[in-house]
Design a protein around this motif. Structure first.
Motif, PDB file in Angstrom:
ATOM      1  N   MET A 250       0.699  -1.301   0.061  1.00 59.83           N
ATOM      2  CA  MET A 250      -0.038   0.065   0.128  1.00 59.83           C
ATOM      3  C   MET A 250       0.673   1.222   0.048  1.00 59.83           C
ATOM      4  O   MET A 250       0.471   2.342  -0.477  1.00 59.83           O
ATOM      5  CB  MET A 250      -0.913  -0.069   1.152  1.00 59.83           C
ATOM      6  CG  MET A 250      -0.455   0.085   2.296  1.00 59.83           C
ATOM      7  SD  MET A 250      -1.735   0.556   3.878  1.00 59.83           S
ATOM      8  CE  MET A 250      -2.357  -1.062   3.774  1.00 59.83           C
ATOM      9  N   VAL A 251       2.089   1.198   0.469  1.00 58.44           N
ATOM     10  CA  VAL A 251       2.874   2.571   0.669  1.00 58.44           C
ATOM     11  C   VAL A 251       2.993   3.071  -0.848  1.00 58.44           C
ATOM     12  O   VAL A 251       3.622   4.220  -0.855  1.00 58.44           O
ATOM     13  CB  VAL A 251       4.002   2.216   1.505  1.00 58.44           C
ATOM     14  CG1 VAL A 251       4.072   1.845   2.801  1.00 58.44           C
ATOM     15  CG2 VAL A 251       5.108   1.098   0.494  1.00 58.44           C
ATOM     16  N   ARG A 252       3.014   2.223  -1.876  1.00 60.55           N
ATOM     17  CA  ARG A 252       3.340   2.677  -3.126  1.00 60.55           C
ATOM     18  C   ARG A 252       1.924   2.943  -3.939  1.00 60.55           C
ATOM     19  O   ARG A 252       1.954   3.222  -5.061  1.00 60.55           O
ATOM     20  CB  ARG A 252       3.987   1.521  -3.961  1.00 60.55           C
ATOM     21  CG  ARG A 252       5.440   1.362  -3.741  1.00 60.55           C
ATOM     22  CD  ARG A 252       6.194   0.291  -4.369  1.00 60.55           C
ATOM     23  NE  ARG A 252       5.936  -0.953  -4.209  1.00 60.55           N
ATOM     24  CZ  ARG A 252       6.183  -1.826  -3.358  1.00 60.55           C
ATOM     25  NH1 ARG A 252       6.911  -1.481  -2.340  1.00 60.55           N
ATOM     26  NH2 ARG A 252       5.632  -3.018  -3.257  1.00 60.55           N
ATOM     27  N   ALA A 253       0.922   3.468  -3.120  1.00 59.99           N
ATOM     28  CA  ALA A 253      -0.353   3.757  -3.896  1.00 59.99           C
ATOM     29  C   ALA A 253      -0.035   5.219  -4.324  1.00 59.99           C
ATOM     30  O   ALA A 253      -0.863   5.223  -5.367  1.00 59.99           O
ATOM     31  CB  ALA A 253      -1.472   3.925  -2.707  1.00 59.99           C
ATOM     32  N   GLY A 254       0.477   6.241  -3.792  1.00 54.17           N
ATOM     33  CA  GLY A 254       0.720   7.180  -4.348  1.00 54.17           C
ATOM     34  C   GLY A 254       1.717   7.412  -5.580  1.00 54.17           C
ATOM     35  O   GLY A 254       2.702   6.790  -5.747  1.00 54.17           O
ATOM     36  N   ALA A 268      -1.111   6.444   2.857  1.00 58.16           N
ATOM     37  CA  ALA A 268      -1.640   5.069   2.735  1.00 58.16           C
ATOM     38  C   ALA A 268      -2.112   4.380   3.974  1.00 58.16           C
ATOM     39  O   ALA A 268      -3.073   3.863   4.329  1.00 58.16           O
ATOM     40  CB  ALA A 268      -0.531   4.235   2.133  1.00 58.16           C
ATOM     41  N   PHE A 269      -1.134   4.729   5.063  1.00 53.53           N
ATOM     42  CA  PHE A 269      -1.428   4.153   6.333  1.00 53.53           C
ATOM     43  C   PHE A 269      -2.542   4.957   7.046  1.00 53.53           C
ATOM     44  O   PHE A 269      -3.739   4.234   7.452  1.00 53.53           O
ATOM     45  CB  PHE A 269      -0.297   4.496   7.597  1.00 53.53           C
ATOM     46  CG  PHE A 269       0.942   3.638   7.329  1.00 53.53           C
ATOM     47  CD1 PHE A 269       0.949   2.470   6.264  1.00 53.53           C
ATOM     48  CD2 PHE A 269       2.174   3.760   7.725  1.00 53.53           C
ATOM     49  CE1 PHE A 269       1.949   1.613   6.040  1.00 53.53           C
ATOM     50  CE2 PHE A 269       3.435   3.052   7.526  1.00 53.53           C
ATOM     51  CZ  PHE A 269       3.298   1.939   6.856  1.00 53.53           C
ATOM     52  N   LYS A 270      -2.904   6.114   6.788  1.00 51.53           N
ATOM     53  CA  LYS A 270      -3.684   6.850   7.459  1.00 51.53           C
ATOM     54  C   LYS A 270      -5.177   6.684   6.601  1.00 51.53           C
ATOM     55  O   LYS A 270      -6.283   6.514   7.004  1.00 51.53           O
ATOM     56  CB  LYS A 270      -3.532   8.318   7.090  1.00 51.53           C
ATOM     57  CG  LYS A 270      -2.626   8.787   8.299  1.00 51.53           C
ATOM     58  CD  LYS A 270      -2.242  10.538   8.315  1.00 51.53           C
ATOM     59  CE  LYS A 270      -2.063  10.872   9.926  1.00 51.53           C
ATOM     60  NZ  LYS A 270      -1.860  12.323   9.953  1.00 51.53           N
ATOM     61  N   ALA A 271      -5.015   6.443   5.155  1.00 55.51           N
ATOM     62  CA  ALA A 271      -6.122   6.001   4.570  1.00 55.51           C
ATOM     63  C   ALA A 271      -6.782   4.542   4.810  1.00 55.51           C
ATOM     64  O   ALA A 271      -8.081   4.277   5.122  1.00 55.51           O
ATOM     65  CB  ALA A 271      -5.891   5.909   2.977  1.00 55.51           C
ATOM     66  N   ALA A 272      -5.709   3.974   5.135  1.00 55.61           N
ATOM     67  CA  ALA A 272      -6.161   2.516   5.886  1.00 55.61           C
ATOM     68  C   ALA A 272      -6.833   2.565   6.924  1.00 55.61           C
ATOM     69  O   ALA A 272      -7.871   1.978   7.537  1.00 55.61           O
ATOM     70  CB  ALA A 272      -4.914   1.423   5.723  1.00 55.61           C
TER      71      ALA A 272
END
Lengths: 309, 309, 309, 309
Positions: A250-254, A268-272
């Motif tokens: 997920m850390v590569r989402a941006g 990503a952590f906060k979105a999750a």
């Protein structure tokens, strides 16, 4: 509580939930702490890189720490970062966090200034000699632009200057030197890995604990991984670790054309956490770039694939 | 005073004299300001790298700025560094320095965090939009670990986000792009070099001014150099510059096996100010390593060779 | 022999013994190969960094490869480095090593030139399309100053461009991504770690093999470590690994004030091979600095402590 | 011819024209040499970075040098790069270029290997002691990942190890230290800047000459700039330099999302030479990415703006 003689287990670096106008969202922070405690973690690390400490004003840092210390109420040790450029500024933070009830201070080498091994050693000795609480070294070359050598860490550990190490250097060979070297020390010394991806390896080497940013999202996963490793069930540890490696994607989402690695990973952590209903708003601090709706959906897919949504 | 439409000339980054126990020595600071004003400088830059801003606590930063602003009393523009990791923390400093009477804020790109060009641009736009005083960009890759591109600087200058640039990158080609590019801007924009060694070159290119750390020790030298350049007397400018290059050799007084470049260079400037009778004590902030007696004597020889002792 | 479908096990990077006047000592080289084969290794990697390939002339490279290929006579696969700056120069080496009978070519990203991910991908595609033998990627950021991303490696593996990876990056998280990612590939792909210190971790993750420089000195140790890991006896693997970590301390024998890390580490390996009676002379290539007698004695102590002398 | 006691003036690093299938286009190379000689240059530097030396095979390097040396026929000094990783490999190139008739060898510090100041000094001493022609040091940190210190350069110059320096480091302060330091040397020593953008500054400091990649495209421009500087007409030098800075903008023609800086800059120089009718084909060596038609048109616009098309 006071720091245990030997800090072990899963000690997640706690994200700092923000409101849409970038104030600390204390209600969400309390929910996040509850989520972590329920997940079975062994301690909390506030005001680290994952907490966006570099973006929090001193007032916000104090609010975060106060909120967490009061809410935890001594159930778990609370470590706090004292992240600033040099000795005098670090000491201001150390005094504040000790007064606020943190059980230990986590301190990097000097940064922004040009520095030298002798100055780094002097920095830790000066900070520790004036700190009311135990000091852990924070090895984070990606931010500090210098690597703490295993020799220096063990020397300072042997002197009692350092109570532990949080190693986010990614240099596993040097990490192992500390883990094996600490067996000859005259005192306890907690060696914690900051890796999300090689926790089973670190525990197999003999690390005491783990400080995974992804532990915000899936504390149970890291707790299971730690338990399997403690039980010597390396197959189960590996399977859990591989599941978490997938989730970490997920850390590569941006989009790297639009934002930096911090915006993407912390976003990503906060979105999750938002998608999982733990925090009220996924905002990251300025000047980080927010994830787009599409990028947030990618985070959701990672959660779903890991059975967390 | 308010910042002139176009800041020009010699604007030294003012050293911060300390007492032996590392408190701000305000009496020495006032004497240093007098020494610089008498030397003919055109402005003062406090709380920059040469001021050991990275080592000063917030209380000390406030004391330095207040002391200088009060003493200068509007005779000269006073620029102040707002040196911190990210937008929210920088803004706290910007508000404080504006309230204390600084005429402009000098701001770097984010550091410690992993960053991205889009985030750097956003940072400067956010800071400037909330700053009560004009903002100058501070390009210092040795500390910030990122270089501000000429394109970004000119874009932000064109938008009115930035009032100027203090360029300590040492990348003269890119510096020249800003100097020539600024001619097409719809507004004034001050381009200042932070170099000590290529001031004649920078002025020949068209730079507006110079912010030389060594200007603490020999303000008259840089003022003469600037005047010669303004008069188009490049031979005289070059001769003065070469004399100052020789004097600058003092920054290598400290043994690199024992200390870092900051300890050596800032230690040498302060030793020189002490030897010249300007400040009471040559101490640098912790954890920097002090110069030995022998190293201090080497500084004295540089002063003597330059006719300053 | 031809490269096995999946290269596995211990594949040491073979040191290049030199005479006192820096010629290739083929008699010692043959003895070293025998020493490794007797030690139970599964393949040989010549002309890698540990072989001082960067210091060998083309004539010497050919002599080394020819000596080893002839002597091995197809008992074991022989991999050979084709270490040069860019595609055309690498291809000259690839053609030469294929003609000389090497079973595979080991190739880095371009270096010395400024490069770009698209150019790195193109480089590997061009080299592989013109190579008579399979190509393994060599990830060595300390030399090449760029890291091969797990995504690129897996993409090229999926296309059949790469037959394997020798990862000396020390980035265990990315290494793990390759190890787990390769399970979804439509073809075999050998993932080898170049680490000396985390071989047990790499094998536990699922790595196929190991290319340890220290394997020159103690091939049996790495063979035992590999066997223990294959048998799932992680305690024994860890104990053997820790013994080898202790032995690896020899790489710090050389005084860092007098020489670089390559002089010290390669000097130590060769000193150890000389002390063990395998090679006739411990000389390293120019301009490396030789170990002093005292430094050589320190290497001997490491051997003695490990029961190898 | 033999190297003059003091090499001065404009010495462009000669591009290597290639055919569409990446062979050396000797007819175009001869035309390029004629174009440079007609432009009034004072010497030629072949097999440097701008010549794509890192991409040329040894056979191609020999062909380039032989073509140029024969065609020049002693009218001008011909310097040749001996670019390789370490002493023994560099010496192979030095012997070849001396035999082919080059007047001097241009040599970097070791690269690819981890190195140390003592090893760098030893490298230059060994190379020079065995070289049949004078040796110039090539300071190119962007490729070599180490900076030659002014102290080392002056020490080696004083010993007669080095006959000159080609400084492409962009560190103008250190460059100035060499320029002023050389006045105290007991022998001649040529200090050449590799900058395209600060040639007037370098000449004002006292540099002997300039090695500008852009000089391939506009040799007359640099010759005029050099002449103006020698005549002390700094206004005219500055105007010419600024015109050339504008022309240099062509190096950013290539899209950074698609290619690296070398593909873009060398692609632009070759596109410009092709558009000006000097060379037959703008191809760059593999794995560089070619400029698109649109990007090539952007190069044409730079030429037109500078009055060169």
């Amino acid at each position: 509580m006071t720091l245990p003689t030997l800090l072990t287990g899963v000690v997640p670096p706690v994200c700092t939930p923000l409101t849409p106008d970038r104030e600390v969202d204390t209600a969400s922070l309390v929910r996040l702490v509850d989520h972590l405690v329920r997940g079975g973690v062994n301690g909390l690390f506030v005001l680290g890189s994952t907490s966006e400490v570099a973006y929090l004003t001193d007032r916000q840092r104090a609010l975060v720490l106060d909120t967490v210390v009061r809410h935890v109420g001594g159930q778990l040790p609370v470590l706090a970062g004292a992240i600033d450029m040099t000795t005098p500024r670090v000491l201001d933070h150390v005094r504040a966090l000790a007064e606020a009830g943190a059980d230990a201070a986590v301190v990097t080498a000097p940064f922004y200034t040009r520095t030298h091994p002798a100055e780094i050693a002097r920095h830790f000795r000066l900070v520790a000699s004036r700190s009311p609480v135990p000091v852990l070294a924070y090895d984070l070359p990606v931010s500090v632009h210098v690597k703490l050598s295993a020799e220096l860490v063990l020397e300072l550990a042997g002197e009692g200057v350092l109570a532990g190490l949080k190693d986010s250097s990614g240099a596993e060979g040097a990490f192992r030197s500390v883990v094996t070297g600490k067996r000859s020390l005259p005192r306890q010394f907690s060696v914690l890995t900051g890796s999300e991806l090689t926790v089973d390896s670190a525990l197999a080497m003999g690390a005491d604990g783990v400080v995974p940013g992804l532990g915000n999202v899936d504390p149970e996963g890291y707790v299971r991984l730690h338990a399997a490793a403690r039980a010597g069930d390396w197959e189960r540890a590996r399977a859990e670790q591989e599941r978490l490696c997938g989730l970490f994607g997920m850390v590569r989402a941006g989009d790297p054309a639009r934002m930096g690695g911090s915006s993407s990973a912390l976003g990503a952590f906060k979105a999750a956490l938002h998608l999982r209903g733990v925090i009220a708003c996924p905002a990251t601090a300025e000047p980080q770039i927010p994830l787009s709706r599409q990028e947030t959906e990618a985070v959701g897919k990672h959660l779903a694939a890991a059975g967390l949504l």
